[in-house]
Enzyme design. Structure first.
Site, PDB file in Angstrom:
ATOM      1  N   GLY A 174      -2.292  -0.627  -1.741  1.00  0.00           N
ATOM      2  CA  GLY A 174      -2.270  -0.357  -3.176  1.00  0.00           C
ATOM      3  C   GLY A 174      -3.560  -0.771  -3.854  1.00  0.00           C
ATOM      4  N   ARG A 197       7.653  -2.663  -7.271  1.00  0.00           N
ATOM      5  CA  ARG A 197       7.047  -1.336  -7.125  1.00  0.00           C
ATOM      6  C   ARG A 197       7.525  -0.371  -8.212  1.00  0.00           C
ATOM      7  NH1 ARG A 197       4.746   1.319  -2.631  1.00  0.00           N
ATOM      8  NH2 ARG A 197       5.267  -0.480  -1.332  1.00  0.00           N
ATOM      9  N   ARG A 205      12.918  -1.114   7.280  1.00  0.00           N
ATOM     10  CA  ARG A 205      12.662  -1.539   5.907  1.00  0.00           C
ATOM     11  C   ARG A 205      13.857  -1.221   5.009  1.00  0.00           C
ATOM     12  NH1 ARG A 205       7.144   0.674   3.046  1.00  0.00           N
ATOM     13  NH2 ARG A 205       7.491  -0.089   0.933  1.00  0.00           N
ATOM     14  N   ASP A 239      -4.396   7.180  -0.134  1.00  0.00           N
ATOM     15  CA  ASP A 239      -3.946   7.467   1.227  1.00  0.00           C
ATOM     16  C   ASP A 239      -4.412   8.826   1.726  1.00  0.00           C
ATOM     17  OD1 ASP A 239      -2.711   5.042   1.420  1.00  0.00           O
ATOM     18  OD2 ASP A 239      -0.669   5.781   1.156  1.00  0.00           O
ATOM     19  N   VAL A 251       1.779  -5.122  -3.368  1.00  0.00           N
ATOM     20  CA  VAL A 251       0.794  -6.170  -3.636  1.00  0.00           C
ATOM     21  C   VAL A 251      -0.450  -5.524  -4.230  1.00  0.00           C
ATOM     22  CG1 VAL A 251      -0.666  -7.972  -2.637  1.00  0.00           C
ATOM     23  CG2 VAL A 251       1.653  -7.624  -1.765  1.00  0.00           C
TER      24      VAL A 251
END
Length: 514
Positions: free
Chosen positions: A371, A146, A227, A358, A79
């Site tokens: 992001g 992505r 995931r 990060d 996102v």
């Protein structure tokens, strides 16, 4: 054949000599050269966008170092909010690619048994009353693919002539104050210098050792995530899935759904191309004897384990249980959602090494802003360096890096706290009351103060005040935070203590966080 969550490709695919560059019709208007040499470590979105924005602002990006042996693509979604997408208006090729690949999706919020809470709806920034404000910037889709987004950045980096060197793991960062340089040493013993080194190499970056003397300790957020992502054609082999979503898929409609149960939630993305889900249970709901969550993208979890976690809460809708049960073995990752308390300092003593993305701040999926923050960092840093180095040259880099740090720290801290509010709501801690009183309250928070921010304009608005604060000690107040909020540092330990005492995170947010 197992569907891989992680895919490595040819390291030479995005080398500058293979891509057309220097075409003035398709490149941004570049600022005059600042004589600042920048070395970027890390070829993720933060590092790539930092390199691009530094190039646009007139800095010389020496190269990008990446520890992986080639570009690595994951198979799910990311996102990117309007505040980060604003910068793309300067990049015609990327704007065109975002427009071509944009994919809207309908959002639904459901109880874990399938009962509809809210929907169809969208992320807040795409509500009709706000979309007029986004004229001239790419459409802020509820998600980006992505892999496609990452490849777009790599292509643009190649077009401006910046080289990514793969297989370069940085083992040490250092300052050379006498020479007014920062530097790195790789695992192969290679030493590289630059006027400024940007550490964008994710958490546990070795730049921590230079800046803070040690890595910031990891703390459990109290959650982990199972995931996976796989082709939609495989999901359609499941009759329950096909019955529920088959018609929408055939019509080209994408869905983004949150299924909310006590102590856990499942985020589900369905498109004609692929399906992705992430089950996020609180640690107390994990299956005893199951795979421990580790920071590895190795897909080694059996779907049966995830089913057992689901069964810790009764009455999950059969379509979700069937989807999980029929996921291919060897395609699920169990990732811990670890937290690293935010440090105030992101620069080395000399200011010649600075962290971004990060490497500077951790995030968990519930923030839906990791992001976005990484790209905001890139835009902010490049713009600060533009102002600090335009007249002073490379001597101005340390001050520019420190002003970037000042402009970003408090905003990032607020976004991090918001992620716990989202996680709290999605895990059903107050779901019944929310449904009865106001279904809109279950909506994932993507607040106005976050998505209306323009990081580039903010630098030019605040730089003079920030300069005076750092050089002369005058008062300074950030205005990229929730209106009316009085900033105070916080820790994950404090959050857990309050939650154990029965408090809701949302109840102690002062100011307007909407």
């Amino acid at each position: 054949m197992v569907d891989k969550f992680l895919i490595e490709t040819d390291q030479n695919e995005f080398q500058p000599n293979l891509w057309k560059n220097g075409d003035s019709d398709r490149l941004p208007n570049r600022c005059p050269e600042t004589q600042l040499n920048v070395l970027v470590v890390g070829a993720g979105p933060s590092g790539l966008m930092t390199a691009l924005e530094c190039w646009r602002k007139g800095h010389n990006v020496v190269k990008i170092l990446e520890r992986s042996n080639s570009p690595v693509f994951t198979g799910d979604v990311i996102v990117i909010g309007p505040s980060a997408l604003r910068a793309f208006r300067h990049w015609p090729d990327m704007c065109a690619e975002l427009e071509k690949s944009k994919m809207d999706s309908i959002m639904y919020y459901r109880k874990h048994n399938g009962e509809l809470i809210l929907g169809p709806t969208s992320l807040g920034h795409n509500d009709p009353e706000y979309t007029a404000a986004w004229k001239g910037i790419p459409f802020a889709a509820p998600h980006q693919i992505r892999k496609d987004f990452y490849r777009m950045l790599l292509r643009q980096v190649a077009r401006v002539g910046i080289r990514v060197e793969y297989g370069q793991r940085v083992e040490k960062y250092f300052d050379d104050e006498a020479a007014m340089l920062g530097g790195v040493i790789t695992d192969q013993g290679t030493i590289m210098f630059a006027d400024l080194v940007v550490a964008a190499d994710a958490n546990r970056t070795r730049s921590d050792l230079l800046i803070a003397g040690a890595h910031t300790p990891s703390r459990s957020s109290g959650m982990s995530v199972y995931r996976t992502a796989f082709p939609t054609e495989r999901a359609l082999q499941d009759e329950a899935f096909r019955t529920r979503w088959g018609d929408a898929i055939e019509k080209g409609i994408s869905h983004h759904e949150f299924w909310m149960g006590p102590g856990m939630h499942l985020g589900l993305f369905i498109s004609p191309e692929f399906v992705a889900f992430g089950l996020t249970p609180r640690d107390s709901f994990l299956h005893e004897g199951g795979n421990e969550p580790i920071e590895s993208w190795e897909p080694d979890v059996d779907p049966e384990e995830v089913t057992k976690v689901l069964n810790r809460v009764p009455d999950w809708n059969p379509v979700i249980k069937s989807l999980v049960k029929n996921t291919q073995r060897g395609s699920i990752v169990h990732w811990p959602l670890l937290w690293r308390n935010l440090r105030r300092e992101w620069t080395s003593k000399s200011g010649r090494v600075v962290q971004a993305g990060d490497a500077a701040h951790s995030s968990i999926p519930a923030s839906i802003s990791g992001g976005t923050l990484a790209l905001e960092d890139a835009v902010t840093l490049a713009s600060c360096l533009h102002l600090s180095c335009s007249s002073a040259g490379s001597k101005g880099a340390p001050l520019g890096a420190r002003i970037y740090n000042l402009l970003r720290y408090q905003r990032v801290s607020c976004v991090q706290k918001m992620s716990f509010v989202n996680a709290e709501g999605l895990s059903g801690s107050s779901m019944e009351d929310a449904i009865k009183e106001n279904p809109e309250s279950v909506r994932v928070r993507f607040p106005r103060w976050l998505y209306r921010h323009d990081p580039e304009a903010y630098v030019y608005e605040k730089y003079g005040q920030a300069f005076a604060h750092l050089v002369e000690g005058t008062d300074f107040e950030n205005t990229n935070l929730p209106p009316g909020h009085t900033f105070e540092p916080w820790t994950i330990e404090q959050i857990h203590k309050d939650m154990m005492a029965g408090k809701r995170v949302a109840d102690f947010l002062d100011g307007d966080w909407s």
